[in-house]
Design a protein around this motif. Structure first.
Motif, PDB file in Angstrom:
ATOM      1  N   ASN A 154       0.827  -1.207   0.000  1.00  0.00           N
ATOM      2  CA  ASN A 154       0.000   0.000   0.000  1.00  0.00           C
ATOM      3  C   ASN A 154       0.862   1.257   0.000  1.00  0.00           C
ATOM      4  N   ILE A 155       1.980   1.208   0.737  1.00  0.00           N
ATOM      5  CA  ILE A 155       2.902   2.348   0.756  1.00  0.00           C
ATOM      6  C   ILE A 155       3.522   2.552  -0.627  1.00  0.00           C
ATOM      7  N   LEU A 156       3.918   1.461  -1.282  1.00  0.00           N
ATOM      8  CA  LEU A 156       4.490   1.567  -2.634  1.00  0.00           C
ATOM      9  C   LEU A 156       3.472   2.159  -3.607  1.00  0.00           C
ATOM     10  N   PHE A 157       2.211   1.724  -3.493  1.00  0.00           N
ATOM     11  CA  PHE A 157       1.158   2.272  -4.350  1.00  0.00           C
ATOM     12  C   PHE A 157       1.000   3.766  -4.093  1.00  0.00           C
ATOM     13  N   MET A 158       0.983   4.165  -2.812  1.00  0.00           N
ATOM     14  CA  MET A 158       0.850   5.579  -2.471  1.00  0.00           C
ATOM     15  C   MET A 158       2.009   6.394  -3.038  1.00  0.00           C
ATOM     16  N   ASN A 159       3.220   5.880  -2.907  1.00  0.00           N
ATOM     17  CA  ASN A 159       4.384   6.603  -3.429  1.00  0.00           C
ATOM     18  C   ASN A 159       4.276   6.823  -4.937  1.00  0.00           C
ATOM     19  N   LYS A 160       3.844   5.797  -5.639  1.00  0.00           N
ATOM     20  CA  LYS A 160       3.698   5.913  -7.091  1.00  0.00           C
ATOM     21  C   LYS A 160       2.597   6.906  -7.451  1.00  0.00           C
ATOM     22  N   PHE A 161       1.480   6.840  -6.724  1.00  0.00           N
ATOM     23  CA  PHE A 161       0.354   7.739  -6.979  1.00  0.00           C
ATOM     24  C   PHE A 161       0.735   9.191  -6.702  1.00  0.00           C
ATOM     25  N   PHE A 162       1.391   9.427  -5.567  1.00  0.00           N
ATOM     26  CA  PHE A 162       1.758  10.792  -5.185  1.00  0.00           C
ATOM     27  C   PHE A 162       2.875  11.359  -6.058  1.00  0.00           C
ATOM     28  N   LYS A 163       3.778  10.503  -6.530  1.00  0.00           N
ATOM     29  CA  LYS A 163       4.902  10.993  -7.326  1.00  0.00           C
ATOM     30  C   LYS A 163       4.426  11.705  -8.577  1.00  0.00           C
ATOM     31  N   GLY A 164       3.403  11.153  -9.209  1.00  0.00           N
ATOM     32  CA  GLY A 164       2.883  11.774 -10.417  1.00  0.00           C
ATOM     33  C   GLY A 164       2.199  13.099 -10.165  1.00  0.00           C
ATOM     34  N   LEU A 165       1.787  13.338  -8.910  1.00  0.00           N
ATOM     35  CA  LEU A 165       1.089  14.581  -8.563  1.00  0.00           C
ATOM     36  C   LEU A 165       2.009  15.576  -7.857  1.00  0.00           C
ATOM     37  N   GLY A 166       3.230  15.154  -7.572  1.00  0.00           N
ATOM     38  CA  GLY A 166       4.149  16.028  -6.855  1.00  0.00           C
ATOM     39  C   GLY A 166       3.767  16.213  -5.395  1.00  0.00           C
ATOM     40  N   VAL A 167       3.150  15.219  -4.796  1.00  0.00           N
ATOM     41  CA  VAL A 167       2.689  15.293  -3.405  1.00  0.00           C
ATOM     42  C   VAL A 167       3.693  14.605  -2.495  1.00  0.00           C
ATOM     43  N   THR A 168       4.002  15.242  -1.372  1.00  0.00           N
ATOM     44  CA  THR A 168       4.912  14.662  -0.386  1.00  0.00           C
ATOM     45  C   THR A 168       4.157  14.414   0.918  1.00  0.00           C
ATOM     46  N   TYR A 169       4.781  13.639   1.806  1.00  0.00           N
ATOM     47  CA  TYR A 169       4.125  13.323   3.082  1.00  0.00           C
ATOM     48  C   TYR A 169       5.159  12.980   4.138  1.00  0.00           C
ATOM     49  N   ASP A 170       4.731  13.071   5.398  1.00  0.00           N
ATOM     50  CA  ASP A 170       5.522  12.609   6.531  1.00  0.00           C
ATOM     51  C   ASP A 170       4.950  11.282   7.015  1.00  0.00           C
ATOM     52  N   GLN A 171       5.715  10.585   7.852  1.00  0.00           N
ATOM     53  CA  GLN A 171       5.224   9.342   8.451  1.00  0.00           C
ATOM     54  C   GLN A 171       5.283   9.442   9.972  1.00  0.00           C
ATOM     55  N   GLN A 172       4.307   8.829  10.625  1.00  0.00           N
ATOM     56  CA  GLN A 172       4.259   8.786  12.077  1.00  0.00           C
ATOM     57  C   GLN A 172       3.793   7.403  12.500  1.00  0.00           C
ATOM     58  N   SER A 173       4.641   6.685  13.250  1.00  0.00           N
ATOM     59  CA  SER A 173       4.233   5.366  13.706  1.00  0.00           C
ATOM     60  C   SER A 173       3.314   5.489  14.911  1.00  0.00           C
ATOM     61  N   VAL A 174       2.401   4.536  15.026  1.00  0.00           N
ATOM     62  CA  VAL A 174       1.454   4.476  16.129  1.00  0.00           C
ATOM     63  C   VAL A 174       1.857   3.295  17.001  1.00  0.00           C
ATOM     64  N   THR A 175       2.104   3.551  18.266  1.00  0.00           N
ATOM     65  CA  THR A 175       2.593   2.496  19.152  1.00  0.00           C
ATOM     66  C   THR A 175       1.451   1.840  19.904  1.00  0.00           C
ATOM     67  N   GLY A 176       1.710   0.636  20.397  1.00  0.00           N
ATOM     68  CA  GLY A 176       0.704  -0.080  21.173  1.00  0.00           C
ATOM     69  C   GLY A 176      -0.330  -0.726  20.269  1.00  0.00           C
ATOM     70  N   ARG A 177      -1.263  -1.382  20.900  1.00  0.00           N
ATOM     71  CA  ARG A 177      -2.344  -2.029  20.171  1.00  0.00           C
ATOM     72  C   ARG A 177      -3.660  -1.704  20.855  1.00  0.00           C
ATOM     73  N   ALA A 178      -4.652  -1.325  20.064  1.00  0.00           N
ATOM     74  CA  ALA A 178      -5.960  -0.966  20.603  1.00  0.00           C
ATOM     75  C   ALA A 178      -7.014  -1.909  20.049  1.00  0.00           C
TER      76      ALA A 178
END
Length: 276
Positions: A186-210
């Motif tokens: 899913n991340i690879l798909f997002m990178n490919k999709f955003f690359k064509g639009l010139g969109v960038t993003y940050d990442q934030q991990s979520v800890t623990g389990r809910a």
């Protein structure tokens, strides 16, 4: 003359400022028209169309810069909401949420989700008026191992392209190799999709389990300063035993204590998107 519209669904006339403030911002951001939608539905025992019309006209007069138009209808609210893309050329709807109101009210969180359960356009649920547009300068959304995660990318890209919003992808660090592989795809798909639009993003991990992971994602988004969360609702055809008895994740985050606006997308093959 605009050919597509942001729909401000005014289920409760006491929440008009809350709904219209967000809807007006979206209309200007997307360069779309704004429609004020009121539905006289006997199930909700709300004011008649004639009683509501003066309020709708006052809202129109208060926003001369975006020239909103009102549509007041009588009928079944769910049927009208389901018809928004074709009947009113709607591309996104905004609905007010009041967690403390009686359960049968159209602004009660569960009722909002029920009314929009068949909606083909994205819908933004809001609990508070928009006092500062900078709320939308930072948008968060979760990417997990499910294919439905990818449905959030179109709307995330709109906020990046049209509002220059900062995007933050929230995710768990999966220890299971199979889940991690699906998430990575899913991340690879997002990178490919955003690359064509010139969109960038940050990442934030979520800890623990809910028990309900999206609630933890919502809490993390609020903690790091996101002003809105994009979320995909649960496909009712795929409910597990826990969801049948305890409810779905969206039933919790729609009424989140941070009062964070939530942009919901129903998982569908025929979802409507902007022409741009």
């Amino acid at each position: 003359m605009k050919d597509q519209f942001v729909i401000a669904y005014l289920a409760d006339l006491s929440m008009t400022h809350t709904v219209v403030s967000h809807a007006a911002f979206l209309a200007q951001m997307l360069n779309k028209g704004l429609i004020l939608l009121y539905v006289e539905d006997p199930r909700h025992h709300n004011p008649t169309v004639d009683q509501a019309t003066p309020t709708l006209l006052q809202i129109e007069a208060a926003h001369p810069n975006i020239h909103p138009a009102h549509v007041a209808l009588k009928g079944d609210t769910r049927e009208i909401i389901n018809a928004l893309p074709t009947m009113l050329n709607g591309v996104i709807a905004v609905a007010g949420v009041n967690p403390s109101i009686r359960r049968g009210s159209p602004t009660h969180p569960r009722q909002v989700l029920r009314l929009f359960g068949g909606c083909k356009i994205a819908y933004l649920t809001v609990q508070s008026p928009l006092e500062n547009p900078s709320v939308y300068s930072h948008i968060g959304y979760g990417i997990d191992f499910r294919k439905e995660s990818k449905e959030k990318l179109i709307w995330a890209s709109y906020f990046s392209r049209f509002n220059h919003s900062r995007l933050t992808v929230l995710h768990y660090d999966y220890s299971d190799d199979g889940l991690r592989a699906k998430w990575h795809n899913n991340i690879l798909f997002m990178n490919k999709f955003f690359k064509g639009l010139g969109v960038t993003y940050d990442q934030q991990s979520v800890t623990g389990r809910a028990l309900f992971p999206e609630t933890q994602i919502c809490d993390t988004a609020a903690r790091i300063g996101c002003g809105m969360l994009i979320s995909v609702t649960t496909d009712t055809r795929d409910l597990d035993i826990l969801e049948w008895f305890a409810g779905t994740q969206e039933q919790r985050i729609i009424r989140n204590p941070h009062r964070l606006p939530i942009l919901f997308i129903n998982p569908r093959n025929d979802i409507y998107v902007l022409c741009d």
